[in-house]
Scaffold this active site. Sequence first.
Site, short mmCIF file in Angstrom:
data_model
loop_
_atom_site.label_atom_id
_atom_site.label_comp_id
_atom_site.label_asym_id
_atom_site.label_seq_id
_atom_site.Cartn_x
_atom_site.Cartn_y
_atom_site.Cartn_z
N PRO A 142 0.85 -1.20 0.00
CA PRO A 142 0.00 0.00 0.00
C PRO A 142 0.88 1.25 0.00
CG PRO A 142 -0.32 -1.30 2.01
CD PRO A 142 0.73 -1.97 1.22
N HIS A 143 0.45 2.27 -0.71
CA HIS A 143 1.25 3.49 -0.75
C HIS A 143 0.38 4.72 -0.94
CE1 HIS A 143 1.17 1.57 -4.74
NE2 HIS A 143 1.10 2.79 -5.24
#
Length: 150
Positions: free
Chosen positions: A66-67
């Site tokens: 996730p970013h």
Amino acid sequence: MQLSEILTTNTICCAVQVNSKKRILEKICQLAAMQITTIGQDDLLASLLEREKMGSTGIGNGIAIPHGRLPNSSNAVAVLITTQEAIDFDAIDNKCVDVFVALFVPEDSCEEHLKTLQSIAKLLSNKKVIKQIRKCTDNQTLYNLIQQAN
């Protein structure tokens, strides 16, 4: 940028007990907020959720990256969490995820963001490294592993 350059012992957590995608994202943001003092935990979560709306960051083989982007920030921050039980994360291979490497980058560092994501994906594609990550039972051992792997 390598994962080892932006990961700290404060942003690693082994064998977390969570049971949903939202809970793991909240835990990621809780750890990241300790490093990112200019942005609140809720805003960090909103950044990750916004990215997840475009498509899951579960890249397969029990791994997710996730970013999100950070406004008014000049430093990237990474969070590494393993979970006791793999959870449904809508990964591209439909498998549950137990290794999460989250990345928060300044919103105006697009090229650096992509290079960092690429280096993280390359590290996590190493079957020996990912096997060792999954075996870690304490945060310091996991941190040391990442430092040595890069």
